[in-house]
Scaffold this active site. Structure first.
Site, PDB file in Angstrom:
ATOM      1  N   CYS B 140       0.798  -1.212  -0.067  1.00 36.65           N
ATOM      2  CA  CYS B 140      -0.126  -0.073   0.000  1.00 36.65           C
ATOM      3  C   CYS B 140       0.798   1.283  -0.065  1.00 36.65           C
ATOM      4  O   CYS B 140       0.746   2.339  -0.726  1.00 36.65           O
ATOM      5  CB  CYS B 140      -0.924   0.118   1.222  1.00 36.65           C
ATOM      6  SG  CYS B 140       0.041  -0.228   2.735  1.00 36.65           S
ATOM      7  N   HIS B 220      -2.407   5.144   6.688  1.00 33.06           N
ATOM      8  CA  HIS B 220      -1.305   5.453   6.931  1.00 33.06           C
ATOM      9  C   HIS B 220      -1.176   7.106   6.445  1.00 33.06           C
ATOM     10  O   HIS B 220      -1.825   7.705   5.708  1.00 33.06           O
ATOM     11  CB  HIS B 220      -0.284   4.818   6.160  1.00 33.06           C
ATOM     12  CG  HIS B 220      -0.094   3.403   6.159  1.00 33.06           C
ATOM     13  ND1 HIS B 220       0.596   2.686   7.278  1.00 33.06           N
ATOM     14  CD2 HIS B 220      -0.313   2.349   5.244  1.00 33.06           C
ATOM     15  CE1 HIS B 220       0.407   1.662   7.260  1.00 33.06           C
ATOM     16  NE2 HIS B 220      -0.369   1.208   6.029  1.00 33.06           N
TER      17      HIS B 220
END
Lengths: 339, 339
Positions: B140, B220
């Site tokens: 990711c 994140h």
């Protein structure tokens, strides 16, 4: 003996009061507090003369059974130097009180830079504050950055610094703060105020800073990049940092992975309130790629400025020997971790 | 129609299955799962043929009342392309199964790069995977970085990238993960694995990355610095990014300060599972100082690789038109936020 008064007896003020009381050349003439809370109670237990910061609230102290030595203007009159540790913005409101009494004053980093004659870091620009009427001890984060930038600048020169500050959302006692379960760019615009604040100490330094806020309370953590002007290797940097009392190099074998274990270590070693006055730099993280230095450091927002305040008191009092002041401060407080 | 099997029906697998099922040129032949948990239950509700990933556990599915279509090797045999969405490290263990059936395979970014012929990002190096036997869709975070580095490299050139990745400690469902109330350098050594992983997509790029872990679960957040080879201003960069469907530029007026509001926005707009397949870049944060570009972006760890997996399926199947594949994927899934 320098007679020192502390106005504001919260997170920073109570620590500055203890540090002042421990100095061989200073006397704590008293502390002023707005409210008769648990902190006021502990000031009385320590036999620190307690002054009411707000005259209208004198009665509330009596109601809580706390004896007052007087009101804040009496404290200011009695002090050779006053340390203003009130919340951000209140310091500036108090400035005229201190001026009326011609009492040299130290402000904290939450105030705008123009509140004082000079912004102050004991390692980087002590001399600028010698004999000044007022100084502003820069914030915890700016203090933490100044302490590493000073030796780097002296030894290798700094071409550019880029720092991401991952900030604790609030102190452990600030139960109204957030975030919970989020990572916030804070501020979302770049640079954050930290870069310009570092420039109050290093006017010519090229620095860009980015701030974020996360669900943690114990310490800030900095992701630091400094492009040096000349080549260094990581060992050179570690050796240079090892000479600095206010930098703690966390050894790889210590098994300290974050703020929690840092604070636990501080408590285990008997530090008052578990304070970490030193920058806590992970030695393993100190890395050089070309001229790019990288490192992680944790900064204890509640306490790292405390020795700086003590040094600022001496500077305002006209004591010109920075190194001697720092050493006296550190010896009296127990600053420096020999691991 | 490309017959696609998905081995591993957890966080990534279930999303890839849905995305495949939505494509006009693909058919989901089935999904394999190790345990008959709530995810297996929802696969059956969606009428996805369910295969047992571990033969020894076949009976447990029957005990939970879940009908199986067969065992995983039958799924691999029936598929033109298999997408391995098993936990990190298990993909490599499964590689021989896929080779035995000569079934082209897509692995996830948790595997080492050498698990597959090529590491893959649909925007940056689609062509490298066309007709390959296997590809690894990078993680990711690497996906999120590749998507911004590709247009920057093409338009201005990248002299050096420096990124601090402030990572969520675990996904919302990973109740055994930490930290609570801490900020951890993770890893404490520099660089983190992300820089070298970006180099599997951009072999010649100069990039240093630093990783941290915090008490957050939703996304994140990256603090990005890219030193460009030629001068740009922030408006140019924003204009360039606006052309990229998989970049969402959060408008200043949106009042979106972090991951929480991003996810809430995604839910409000009816996104399945509140997924954000796009990099979420705060437009206000895009700043250029000299040739130094800075920005903040949030990356939804559970979903940003999903469109990349769909494109990788087409690439392995020999479809050489990257732009057309990306468009087909995006139209079928609804990728792209027009705010």
């Amino acid at each position: 003996m320098i007679q020192v008064g502390v106005n504001g007896y919260g997170t920073i003020g109570k620590r500055v009061a203890d540090a002042v009381a421990a100095q061989p050349d200073m006397e704590l003439v008293g502390v002023a507090k707005t409210r008769p809370n648990f902190e006021a109670e502990t000031a009385v237990r320590k036999a620190y003369p307690l002054y009411a910061a707000v005259p209208e609230r004198v009665d509330r102290f009596a109601e809580e059974g706390l004896e007052l030595a007087g009101e804040v203007d009496e404290l200011v009159a009695a002090a050779d130097v006053i340390v203003d540790c009130t919340p951000s913005g209140i310091g500036a409101e108090n400035a005229s009180l201190y001026e009326d009494h011609d009492t040299p004053t130290i402000f904290q980093g939450g105030e705008d830079a123009d509140v004082a004659e000079v912004s102050f870091n004991a390692r980087a620009n002590y001399a600028d504050a010698v004999g000044a009427d007022s100084a502003r001890v820069v914030s915890c984060n700016t203090t933490g950055l100044s302490r590493i930038l000073a030796p780097l600048e002296e030894e290798w020169g700094v071409e550019k610094a880029r720092v991401t500050l991952v900030r604790r959302g609030g102190d452990p006692g600030q139960t109204d703060r957030g975030p919970i379960d989020d990572i916030l760019p804070d501020p979302v615009t770049i640079p954050s105020h930290h870069g310009p604040d570092v420039n109050t100490i290093f006017p010519d330094l090229d620095i860009d800073t980015l701030g974020m806020k996360v669900p943690a309370t114990l310490m800030h953590t900095h992701s630091v990049n400094v492009t040096l002007e000349s080549e260094a290797d990581a060992e050179d940097v570690l050796d240079r940092f090892a000479d600095e009392t206010r930098l703690f190099l966390i050894p790889p074998g210590a098994d300290i992975d974050g703020s929690g274990k840092l604070k636990e270590f501080a408590h285990d070693t008997g530090r008052p309130r578990g304070d970490l006055w030193e920058n806590c730099i992970w030695a393993e993280s100190v890395t050089v790629e070309g001229r790019d230095l990288y490192l992680f450091q944790a900064i204890h927002q509640e306490s790292d400025v405390v020795p700086e305040n003590v040094d600022a008191i001496r500077a305002l009092s006209g004591d010109a020997d920075a190194a001697e002041s720092r050493r006296t401060t550190e010896d009296a407080m127990g600053v420096g971790i020999d691991y």
